[in-house]
Design a protein around this motif. Structure first.
Motif, mmCIF file in Angstrom:
data_model
loop_
_atom_site.group_PDB
_atom_site.id
_atom_site.type_symbol
_atom_site.label_atom_id
_atom_site.label_comp_id
_atom_site.label_asym_id
_atom_site.label_seq_id
_atom_site.Cartn_x
_atom_site.Cartn_y
_atom_site.Cartn_z
ATOM 1 N N TRP A 194 0.804 -1.208 0.000
ATOM 2 C CA TRP A 194 0.000 0.000 0.000
ATOM 3 C C TRP A 194 0.847 1.273 0.000
ATOM 4 O O TRP A 194 0.409 2.312 -0.449
ATOM 5 C CB TRP A 194 -0.934 0.003 1.226
ATOM 6 N N GLU A 232 0.883 6.208 1.440
ATOM 7 C CA GLU A 232 -0.299 7.045 1.275
ATOM 8 C C GLU A 232 -1.584 6.312 1.623
ATOM 9 O O GLU A 232 -2.383 6.784 2.413
ATOM 10 C CB GLU A 232 -0.351 7.575 -0.153
ATOM 11 N N ARG A 233 -1.789 5.130 1.032
ATOM 12 C CA ARG A 233 -2.985 4.359 1.317
ATOM 13 C C ARG A 233 -2.701 3.377 2.452
ATOM 14 O O ARG A 233 -1.560 3.072 2.767
ATOM 15 C CB ARG A 233 -3.466 3.638 0.058
ATOM 16 N N SER A 234 -3.770 2.867 3.076
ATOM 17 C CA SER A 234 -3.572 2.082 4.285
ATOM 18 C C SER A 234 -4.452 0.843 4.292
ATOM 19 O O SER A 234 -5.427 0.739 3.554
ATOM 20 C CB SER A 234 -3.874 2.937 5.521
ATOM 21 N N VAL A 244 -6.479 -1.302 7.249
ATOM 22 C CA VAL A 244 -6.919 -1.245 8.638
ATOM 23 C C VAL A 244 -7.803 -2.445 8.914
ATOM 24 O O VAL A 244 -8.678 -2.782 8.110
ATOM 25 C CB VAL A 244 -7.686 0.065 8.922
ATOM 26 N N LEU A 257 -8.235 5.103 8.616
ATOM 27 C CA LEU A 257 -7.664 5.067 7.271
ATOM 28 C C LEU A 257 -7.008 6.406 6.940
ATOM 29 O O LEU A 257 -7.437 7.466 7.414
ATOM 30 C CB LEU A 257 -8.751 4.775 6.239
ATOM 31 N N SER A 258 -5.999 6.357 6.123
ATOM 32 C CA SER A 258 -5.349 7.601 5.710
ATOM 33 C C SER A 258 -6.294 8.417 4.835
ATOM 34 O O SER A 258 -7.277 7.906 4.301
ATOM 35 C CB SER A 258 -4.061 7.299 4.945
ATOM 36 N N GLY A 281 -7.853 3.468 1.334
ATOM 37 C CA GLY A 281 -7.258 2.168 1.602
ATOM 38 C C GLY A 281 -8.327 1.125 1.803
ATOM 39 O O GLY A 281 -9.494 1.319 1.433
#
Length: 289
Positions: free
Chosen positions: A2, A5-7, A9, A24-25, A29
Motif C-alpha cells: 500500500w 499514502e494508502r492504508s 486497517v 484510514l489515511s 485504503g
C-alpha cells in the motif's frame, strides 16, 4: 503493498467499526472487517458506518460471513452512509462481502434508517459486490443527488447484491438527480414496496426510478414479498434496460393498484427495453404495465 499514502486497517484493532474506518489515511485504503456478527454491544461495536473518504474499500469475509447488525433502538440509523463528508465528489468507494442486517422494524420516516445511502452532489466509481441488505428500517438502497441539473451519479456497478424485506420505503430508490450509467448484475430486489405515486394512487415499486438515464439491469430478479409493484417511475427517465431478468409476485389477491411497472401521471419515460425477461404469477386481476 500500500505504501505510505494508502492504508490497510483491520476492525479488530479498534473499539468501534467507525473508529476503524476513521483510522484510514486521507488517501483511502482497505478497511477489513473479519468474519463475525457485529452489534452495538460487541467489540468492535457497530452502530452504523459513515464512509467519509474517497478510494476506500470496506471488505468483509466471503460467503456472507461478516454481518453488521442493528437493533430496534437504531431503527433510524443509516447502515452505511456515504454522505457525511463536505459537499463535493465521493469517488472510488467499494463495499464487498458484507451482510447489512437492519433492525427488523420500520424507521420513523422513509428518509431515515436506510441500508446503503448515497446522497451527495457527485458520486462516481462506486462499487458493491456480494452484499446482502435485509430487514432495514427503510430503503435497502437510496441513491440520489442534490439536484437533477447540477449533480451527477455515474459509472457505478452493483454485482450480486440482494435487497430483501425492507420495513418501509422499498428495495432501491434511484433519484431524483442526474443518475446516469449504473449497472446492476445478478442482483435481487425482493421489496416489498410501500406508499403510492401520482394523483391516482398507483403503488410505488420496490424499485423506484426518478430522473434516471442509462441504467441497466442484467440477470436481476424482482420478487416482491407481497403482491406489489416491481418498478415505478416519476420524473424524466430514459434509456433503462432489463436484460434476462425475472419478475415474480408471490401472492395473489388484494392487488388494487398493483402492476409490474407503473409511471405517474404526466411522466413519459422513453426507451425502456425488456429483453429475454420472464414474468411469473401476475396479480390476480392480470394487470401488467
Amino acid at each position: 503493498t500500500w505504501g505510505p499514502e494508502r492504508s490497510l486497517v483491520v476492525a479488530f484493532d479498534y473499539a468501534t467499526i467507525q473508529a476503524g474506518h476513521d483510522a484510514l489515511s486521507s488517501a483511502g485504503g482497505v478497511f477489513y472487517i473479519p468474519a463475525g456478527t457485529y452489534l452495538p454491544s460487541t467489540v468492535p461495536a457497530y452502530t452504523g458506518l459513515v464512509v467519509s473518504k474517497d478510494n476506500v474499500e470496506v471488505r468483509g469475509d466471503p460467503h456472507f460471513a461478516t454481518i453488521l447488525r442493528l437493533t430496534a433502538a437504531e431503527k433510524d440509523t443509516h447502515m452505511v452512509d456515504v454522505t457525511a463528508a463536505s459537499p463535493g465528489v465521493a469517488d472510488g468507494v467499494t463495499l464487498r462481502d458484507l451482510v447489512l442486517w437492519g433492525p427488523e422494524v420500520a424507521a420513523t420516516n422513509p428518509e431515515l434508517g436506510i441500508g446503503v445511502r448515497l446522497h451527495k452532489d457527485t458520486i462516481q466509481n462506486f462499487r458493491m459486490k456480494n452484499v446482502a441488505i435485509v430487514h432495514t428500517g427503510s430503503w435497502s438502497m437510496s441513491i440520489k443527488t442534490a439536484s437533477p441539473s447540477g449533480s451527477f451519479v455515474g459509472e457505478c456497478q452493483f454485482e450480486n447484491v440482494t435487497c430483501d424485506s425492507a420495513r418501509s420505503g422499498g428495495s432501491l430508490r434511484l433519484g431524483p438527480g442526474g443518475i446516469n450509467a449504473l449497472l446492476f448484475t445478478k442482483c435481487q430486489f425482493n421489496g416489498p414496496p410501500f406508499s403510492t405515486i401520482g394523483t391516482s394512487g398507483l403503488s410505488r415499486g420496490s424499485v423506484h426510478l426518478d430522473w434516471c438515464y442509462s441504467v441497466k439491469f442484467v440477470r436481476c430478479s424482482f420478487q416482491d414479498l407481497s403482491c406489489g409493484t416491481a418498478i415505478s417511475i416519476t420524473g424524466p427517465t430514459h434509456n433503462i434496460s432489463w436484460d434476462t431478468c425475472h419478475f415474480e409476485t408471490r401472492q395473489t389477491g388484494g392487488d388494487l393498484g398493483q402492476h409490474w411497472i407503473t409511471a405517474a401521471e404526466g411522466v413519459n419515460p422513453a426507451h425502456l427495453v425488456w429483453k429475454n425477461c420472464t414474468f411469473l404469477r401476475l396479480a390476480s386481476t392480470n394487470r401488467g404495465v
